[in-house]
Design a protein around this motif. Sequence first.
Motif, PDB file in Angstrom:
ATOM      1  N   ARG A  98       2.774   9.965 -10.458  1.00  0.00           N
ATOM      2  CA  ARG A  98       1.762  10.001 -11.571  1.00  0.00           C
ATOM      3  C   ARG A  98       1.622  11.308 -11.069  1.00  0.00           C
ATOM      4  O   ARG A  98       1.327  11.878 -12.291  1.00  0.00           O
ATOM      5  CB  ARG A  98       0.838   8.721 -11.150  1.00  0.00           C
ATOM      6  N   ALA A  99       0.954  11.791  -9.934  1.00  0.00           N
ATOM      7  CA  ALA A  99       0.535  13.506 -10.468  1.00  0.00           C
ATOM      8  C   ALA A  99       1.678  14.382 -10.151  1.00  0.00           C
ATOM      9  O   ALA A  99       1.618  15.092 -10.878  1.00  0.00           O
ATOM     10  CB  ALA A  99       0.435  13.476  -8.833  1.00  0.00           C
ATOM     11  N   GLN A 100       3.005  13.657  -9.779  1.00  0.00           N
ATOM     12  CA  GLN A 100       3.763  14.810 -10.023  1.00  0.00           C
ATOM     13  C   GLN A 100       4.166  14.244 -11.570  1.00  0.00           C
ATOM     14  O   GLN A 100       4.897  15.441 -12.584  1.00  0.00           O
ATOM     15  CB  GLN A 100       5.358  14.466  -9.240  1.00  0.00           C
ATOM     16  N   GLU A 114       1.208  -1.578  -0.027  1.00  0.00           N
ATOM     17  CA  GLU A 114       0.064   0.197  -0.108  1.00  0.00           C
ATOM     18  C   GLU A 114       1.027   1.205   0.718  1.00  0.00           C
ATOM     19  O   GLU A 114       0.475   2.727  -0.937  1.00  0.00           O
ATOM     20  CB  GLU A 114      -1.036  -0.177   1.344  1.00  0.00           C
ATOM     21  N   LYS A 115       1.566   1.254   0.664  1.00  0.00           N
ATOM     22  CA  LYS A 115       3.052   1.942   0.662  1.00  0.00           C
ATOM     23  C   LYS A 115       3.520   2.928  -0.792  1.00  0.00           C
ATOM     24  O   LYS A 115       3.944   3.829  -1.254  1.00  0.00           O
ATOM     25  CB  LYS A 115       3.806   2.155   1.608  1.00  0.00           C
ATOM     26  N   TYR A 116       3.562   1.699  -1.276  1.00  0.00           N
ATOM     27  CA  TYR A 116       4.226   1.793  -2.924  1.00  0.00           C
ATOM     28  C   TYR A 116       3.433   2.111  -3.357  1.00  0.00           C
ATOM     29  O   TYR A 116       3.538   3.270  -4.636  1.00  0.00           O
ATOM     30  CB  TYR A 116       4.891   0.360  -2.910  1.00  0.00           C
ATOM     31  N   ASN A 117       2.463   1.562  -3.597  1.00  0.00           N
ATOM     32  CA  ASN A 117       1.241   2.253  -3.712  1.00  0.00           C
ATOM     33  C   ASN A 117       0.430   3.969  -4.164  1.00  0.00           C
ATOM     34  O   ASN A 117       0.538   4.402  -5.169  1.00  0.00           O
ATOM     35  CB  ASN A 117      -0.247   1.539  -3.430  1.00  0.00           C
ATOM     36  N   ALA A 118       0.884   4.127  -2.606  1.00  0.00           N
ATOM     37  CA  ALA A 118       0.907   5.172  -2.346  1.00  0.00           C
ATOM     38  C   ALA A 118       2.128   5.863  -3.603  1.00  0.00           C
ATOM     39  O   ALA A 118       1.310   6.841  -4.263  1.00  0.00           O
ATOM     40  CB  ALA A 118       1.114   5.827  -1.246  1.00  0.00           C
ATOM     41  N   ALA A 119       3.074   5.765  -3.707  1.00  0.00           N
ATOM     42  CA  ALA A 119       4.326   6.369  -4.082  1.00  0.00           C
ATOM     43  C   ALA A 119       4.184   6.486  -5.130  1.00  0.00           C
ATOM     44  O   ALA A 119       4.020   7.411  -6.036  1.00  0.00           O
ATOM     45  CB  ALA A 119       5.510   5.975  -3.079  1.00  0.00           C
ATOM     46  N   ASP A 120       3.787   5.354  -5.785  1.00  0.00           N
ATOM     47  CA  ASP A 120       3.168   5.626  -6.938  1.00  0.00           C
ATOM     48  C   ASP A 120       2.212   6.390  -7.577  1.00  0.00           C
ATOM     49  O   ASP A 120       2.211   7.229  -9.344  1.00  0.00           O
ATOM     50  CB  ASP A 120       2.958   3.976  -8.037  1.00  0.00           C
ATOM     51  N   ARG A 122       1.966  16.807 -13.340  1.00  0.00           N
ATOM     52  CA  ARG A 122       2.028  18.785 -13.640  1.00  0.00           C
ATOM     53  C   ARG A 122       3.559  18.688 -14.187  1.00  0.00           C
ATOM     54  O   ARG A 122       4.043  19.467 -14.159  1.00  0.00           O
ATOM     55  CB  ARG A 122       2.925  18.527 -11.635  1.00  0.00           C
ATOM     56  N   ALA A 123       4.937  17.541 -14.338  1.00  0.00           N
ATOM     57  CA  ALA A 123       5.785  17.517 -14.723  1.00  0.00           C
ATOM     58  C   ALA A 123       6.134  18.081 -16.126  1.00  0.00           C
ATOM     59  O   ALA A 123       5.698  19.125 -16.683  1.00  0.00           O
ATOM     60  CB  ALA A 123       6.806  16.680 -14.639  1.00  0.00           C
ATOM     61  N   ASP A 124       5.138  17.258 -16.451  1.00  0.00           N
ATOM     62  CA  ASP A 124       4.497  17.394 -17.893  1.00  0.00           C
ATOM     63  C   ASP A 124       3.841  18.521 -18.238  1.00  0.00           C
ATOM     64  O   ASP A 124       4.053  19.570 -19.836  1.00  0.00           O
ATOM     65  CB  ASP A 124       3.613  16.056 -18.633  1.00  0.00           C
ATOM     66  N   GLY A 125       2.802  18.644 -17.614  1.00  0.00           N
ATOM     67  CA  GLY A 125       1.896  20.302 -17.755  1.00  0.00           C
ATOM     68  C   GLY A 125       2.949  21.262 -17.512  1.00  0.00           C
ATOM     69  O   GLY A 125       2.503  22.665 -18.893  1.00  0.00           O
ATOM     70  N   LEU A 126       4.236  21.231 -17.026  1.00  0.00           N
ATOM     71  CA  LEU A 126       5.201  22.828 -16.731  1.00  0.00           C
ATOM     72  C   LEU A 126       6.042  22.860 -18.092  1.00  0.00           C
ATOM     73  O   LEU A 126       6.252  23.717 -18.401  1.00  0.00           O
ATOM     74  CB  LEU A 126       5.519  22.534 -15.200  1.00  0.00           C
ATOM     75  N   LEU A 135       9.989  13.848  -9.234  1.00  0.00           N
ATOM     76  CA  LEU A 135       8.980  13.009  -9.047  1.00  0.00           C
ATOM     77  C   LEU A 135      10.228  12.021  -9.050  1.00  0.00           C
ATOM     78  O   LEU A 135      10.084  10.376  -8.170  1.00  0.00           O
ATOM     79  CB  LEU A 135       9.215  12.630 -10.801  1.00  0.00           C
ATOM     80  N   GLN A 136      11.584  12.275  -9.331  1.00  0.00           N
ATOM     81  CA  GLN A 136      12.278  10.943  -8.809  1.00  0.00           C
ATOM     82  C   GLN A 136      12.507  10.518  -7.561  1.00  0.00           C
ATOM     83  O   GLN A 136      13.476   9.661  -6.921  1.00  0.00           O
ATOM     84  CB  GLN A 136      14.326  12.305  -9.496  1.00  0.00           C
ATOM     85  N   GLU A 137      12.711  11.692  -6.173  1.00  0.00           N
ATOM     86  CA  GLU A 137      12.453  11.193  -5.175  1.00  0.00           C
ATOM     87  C   GLU A 137      11.848  10.351  -5.295  1.00  0.00           C
ATOM     88  O   GLU A 137      11.343   9.297  -4.300  1.00  0.00           O
ATOM     89  CB  GLU A 137      12.576  12.215  -4.606  1.00  0.00           C
TER      90      GLU A 137
END
Length: 301
Positions: free
Chosen positions: A23-25, A13-19, A28-32, A120-122
Motif C-alpha cells: 500500500r505504501a509503495q 501477520e507476514k501477509y499483513n506486513a507485505a500488504d 509513493r508510485a501514484d505520487g511519483l 510493488l510487484q515484488e
Amino acid sequence: MDELYHQAEVATEKYNAADEKARAQRKRADGLKGQVKQAVQKEKQLKASLGAAARAQYRGGGLPAEVQFVLTPRPERALTSAALAKQAQHRTAVKLMALKETREGLREQADKAATELRALQESREAMDKSRERIEDRIAAARTVQARLQKKELRRLSELRKQAEEKAHADLVGTGVLSEVGTEGSAFGRKAIAYATQQLGKPYVWGAEGPDSFDCSGLTSQAWLHAGVAIPRTSQEQWAQLKHIPLSEMRPGDLIIYYADASHVAIYAGDGKIIQAPRTGRPVYVSPAGSMEILGVVRPDA
C-alpha cells in the motif's frame, strides 16, 4: 492442530506486513506518477513559451542591437529596443535552463516511479506466496479436525479450555494481576467499547472489519476508532508502540503473545482479553494469561 493454526497466524501477520508495504509503495508510485505528469505539463509550457520567443525574434529581424542603433532614425528608441532585446535574451536563456532542468527532473522521477512499481510487484509476489502458506496450513488443520468424531471434538474443546485456565492460573499465581491498573484512559475505554461490539464476529485472516477480523486487524481498528492510529501487524505493534511492564498494564493496553509476536489481544480489565483467535473461532473474551505472553504495549502512551 494448535501448531498448524499458529503457523497460519504467523503467515497471516507476514501477509499483513507485505500488504502494508505494498500500500505504501502504491501511494509513493501514484505520487511519483503525479509529479511526472506535472513535469510533462511544465515542459510543454516552456516549449510553447520558447517557441513564442523565437517567433518574436524572427519577426523583429533578429538584427543585433548595434546595427539597429545605426540604421534607426530615432537612436533613443534603438537604445530602449536594445535593452528590451537583452532582457528578452536573458528570459529566453532562463527558460532554456528551466527546460533542461525540467527534462532532467522528469527522467529522474520516471526512474523513481519505475523502481517503486518494480518493488510493488515484488511485494505482491511475496504476498501471493504468503497467502499460499496460510491457506495450506489452514487446510491441513481442517483436515486433522475433520477426522475427529463429535465426541473427540467436545473433548478437544474441553482440553483447550483446561489448558487456557491452567496457563492463566499460573499467571494469577505470580500476583502480577493484582497490581495492574483497573481504569483505562479515555482512548482505551473507547478501544475496548469498539472491540466489545465485535464479539461473535468471525476470524478471517487478513481482515480488519467491519464484518470479520484477524488478531491485529481487531486491535488496530479498535484503537483507530478510539482516535489513535497504530501499526497494522502484531509485530509492528510490538516494535513501535511503548512497552509497559505487565504489572503496570491497564485496560485498553495490548498484550503481545508468543516469542515471535505473532498474536495480539486487547486487555479489557479484570484479567480478561478480547481477541480474534484463529480461523474457525469468533472474536471472544478469554483469560489474559491463556497464552505465552511476550509483553504489553500502550498505544496512547
